[in-house]
Design an enzyme around this catalytic site. Structure first.
Site, PDB file in Angstrom:
ATOM      1  CD1 TRP A  90      -3.263  -2.137  -7.446  1.00  0.00           C
ATOM      2  CD2 TRP A  90      -4.308  -3.054  -5.694  1.00  0.00           C
ATOM      3  NE1 TRP A  90      -4.602  -2.207  -7.747  1.00  0.00           N
ATOM      4  CE2 TRP A  90      -5.265  -2.765  -6.693  1.00  0.00           C
ATOM      5  CE3 TRP A  90      -4.744  -3.625  -4.489  1.00  0.00           C
ATOM      6  CZ2 TRP A  90      -6.638  -3.044  -6.528  1.00  0.00           C
ATOM      7  CZ3 TRP A  90      -6.101  -3.895  -4.322  1.00  0.00           C
ATOM      8  CH2 TRP A  90      -7.023  -3.606  -5.325  1.00  0.00           C
TER       9      TRP A  90
ATOM     10  CG  ASP B 122       0.786  -7.569  -6.458  1.00  0.00           C
ATOM     11  OD1 ASP B 122       0.408  -8.357  -7.335  1.00  0.00           O
ATOM     12  OD2 ASP B 122       0.033  -6.725  -5.917  1.00  0.00           O
TER      13      ASP B 122
ATOM     14  CE  LYS C  36      -5.613  -7.180 -11.540  1.00  0.00           C
ATOM     15  NZ  LYS C  36      -6.725  -6.257 -11.655  1.00  0.00           N
TER      16      LYS C  36
HETATM   17  C1  LIG Z   1      -1.344  -5.065  -8.740  1.00  0.00           C
HETATM   18  C2  LIG Z   1      -2.536  -5.570  -7.989  1.00  0.00           C
HETATM   19  N1  LIG Z   1      -2.351  -6.152  -6.782  1.00  0.00           N
HETATM   20  C3  LIG Z   1      -3.381  -6.617  -6.078  1.00  0.00           C
HETATM   21  C4  LIG Z   1      -4.682  -6.520  -6.520  1.00  0.00           C
HETATM   22  C5  LIG Z   1      -5.792  -7.070  -5.687  1.00  0.00           C
HETATM   23  O1  LIG Z   1      -6.158  -8.290  -6.185  1.00  0.00           O
HETATM   24  P1  LIG Z   1      -7.341  -9.175  -5.563  1.00  0.00           P
HETATM   25  O2  LIG Z   1      -8.604  -8.441  -5.858  1.00  0.00           O
HETATM   26  O3  LIG Z   1      -7.191 -10.455  -6.334  1.00  0.00           O
HETATM   27  O4  LIG Z   1      -7.094  -9.345  -4.127  1.00  0.00           O
HETATM   28  C6  LIG Z   1      -4.933  -5.944  -7.777  1.00  0.00           C
HETATM   29  C7  LIG Z   1      -6.310  -5.842  -8.291  1.00  0.00           C
HETATM   30  O5  LIG Z   1      -6.634  -5.125  -9.191  1.00  0.00           O
HETATM   31  C8  LIG Z   1      -3.819  -5.447  -8.519  1.00  0.00           C
HETATM   32  O6  LIG Z   1      -4.020  -4.856  -9.703  1.00  0.00           O
END
Ligand SMILES: Cc1ncc(COP(=O)(O)O)c(C=O)c1O
Length: 357
Positions: free
Chosen positions: A101, A169, A193
């Site tokens: 991520w 994030d 989550k």
């Molecule tokens: C730490 C983290 N950042 C970003 C995301 C992406 O999130 P989204 O699908 O809401 O764009 C996730 C998804 O699992 C994640 O675990």
């Protein structure tokens, strides 16, 4: 049908009490004669839900007055773009790479302007969080971006760096423990989550920092549009925000972040103890000092045993234990709403599976 032992990584388990409350209000929300989904987003009834969710977040995270709480759309993934487009300017976006991520966040920033890597643990397949003294921050950094919990690799920051303009994030661990919001200029988290269903992204940001964003941005990508309009510039995801407010009420009833951290530690210890006492049968991916209390990642001695483990666990009602396709193995996501009982059952299953193998 009984409820599953849900270890999904996201969308993930929601508290049963929250689902029941939503069910009880579904067709007639507070005597409005309609569901929350059918209310106008400009109605008084909806406004109360919206403001209550903000207020609960403020209470639970002790958010200082000079911070905005925003409800946006586009997931955490849109934040990967919004952060650099608003704040990169002529400086460097400084990224700490701790998993897929954060790499995705960096990739989007590279499309907008200059970036640097402050530290990375990619050499060891993201099995750890870099030490605070390993961070090398460019003098010209516009901000420093971290991912507080790495959902795929199962690592989590245990302490946050003290640096200027820190952005995080927190999609997979927000509200899992108390937090000093004032260390950050901006925090973002997709809800699916620890906060509720997918569809809403929470942003918590220093008001002065938001004001320093770039000029002439597309309206919807400018944080100021949303802060000036209390996240009601356009139609917000009203049902997701309603569910968020119910999850936050539930968390408050559980005793808030300190209490939930105790339970989260207890749940995580159950699984890590099984791993540590298995004589190498279960192999934890994360180094011990970087272990996540939200996502527990491990492998078994062979692919065949992994397949067998997953198949047998499924028979017993466990869901979502397969590891992310990029690292394989197994992963148990044990977010706030995953009951202790589910984790106890999983630890018992892991012990009995090893005995039989
Ligand atoms: C730490 C983290 N950042 C970003 C995301 C992406 O999130 P989204 O699908 O809401 O764009 C996730 C998804 O699992 C994640 O675990």
């Amino acid at each position: 049908m009984e409820r599953s032992y849900n270890f999904n990584a996201g969308p993930a388990a929601l508290p049963l009490d929250v689902l029941k409350k939503a069910q009880s209000e579904l067709t007639n929300f507070k005597n409005s004669g309609m569901s929350v989904m059918e209310l106008s987003h400009r109605s008084k009834e909806y406004e109360e839900v919206h403001n209550r969710a903000q207020q609960l977040l403020r209470e639970l995270l002790n958010i200082p007055e000079n911070y905005e709480v925003l409800f946006l759309q586009g997931g955490a993934s849109l934040q990967f773009t919004m952060v650099p487009i608003n704040f990169l300017g002529n400086g460097n976006g400084s990224y700490v790479l701790t998993g897929s991520w954060s790499k995705k966040a960096l990739k989007e920033a590279e499309k907008i302007g200059k970036t640097t890597i402050a530290a990375t643990s990619e050499q060891t397949n993201f099995d750890r969080i870099p030490k605070l003294n390993e961070l090398s921050i460019d003098d010209n950094a516009s901000y420093v971006h971290i991912t507080s919990n790495n959902t795929i690799y199962g690592t989590q920051w245990q302490a946050f760096p003290t640096v200027e303009n820190l952005i995080a994030d927190m999609s997979s661990d927000i509200l899992c423990r108390p937090l000093d919001v004032s260390k950050f200029k901006l925090i973002y988290a997709g809800a699916q989550k620890n906060l509720g269903p997918s569809g809403v992204t929470v942003v918590i940001a220093d008001k002065n920092f938001l004001e320093k964003g770039a000029d002439n941005l597309p309206t919807m990508l400018d944080y100021r549009t949303h802060s000036k309009n209390n996240s009601l510039f356009n139609t917000p995801p009203t049902f997701a925000i309603y569910m968020l407010s119910l999850v936050l009420e539930w968390l408050k009833d559980q005793g808030g972040t300190e209490k939930i951290q105790e339970t989260n530690n207890q749940k995580a210890s159950l699984l890590y103890n099984v791993i540590d006492e298995s004589n190498g049968f279960y192999n934890g991916h994360a180094q011990k000092d970087s272990r996540s209390i939200m996502n527990v990642t491990f492998t078994l001695p062979s692919d065949d045993l992994t397949k067998q483990f997953l198949a047998e666990s499924k028979e017993l009602g466990f869901v979502g234990l397969n590891g992310h396709r990029s690292i394989g193995g197994c992963r148990a996501s044990i977010y706030n709403a995953v009951p202790l009982e589910s984790v106890e059952k999983l630890s018992e299953f892991m012990i009995s599976f090893q005995k039989k193998a």
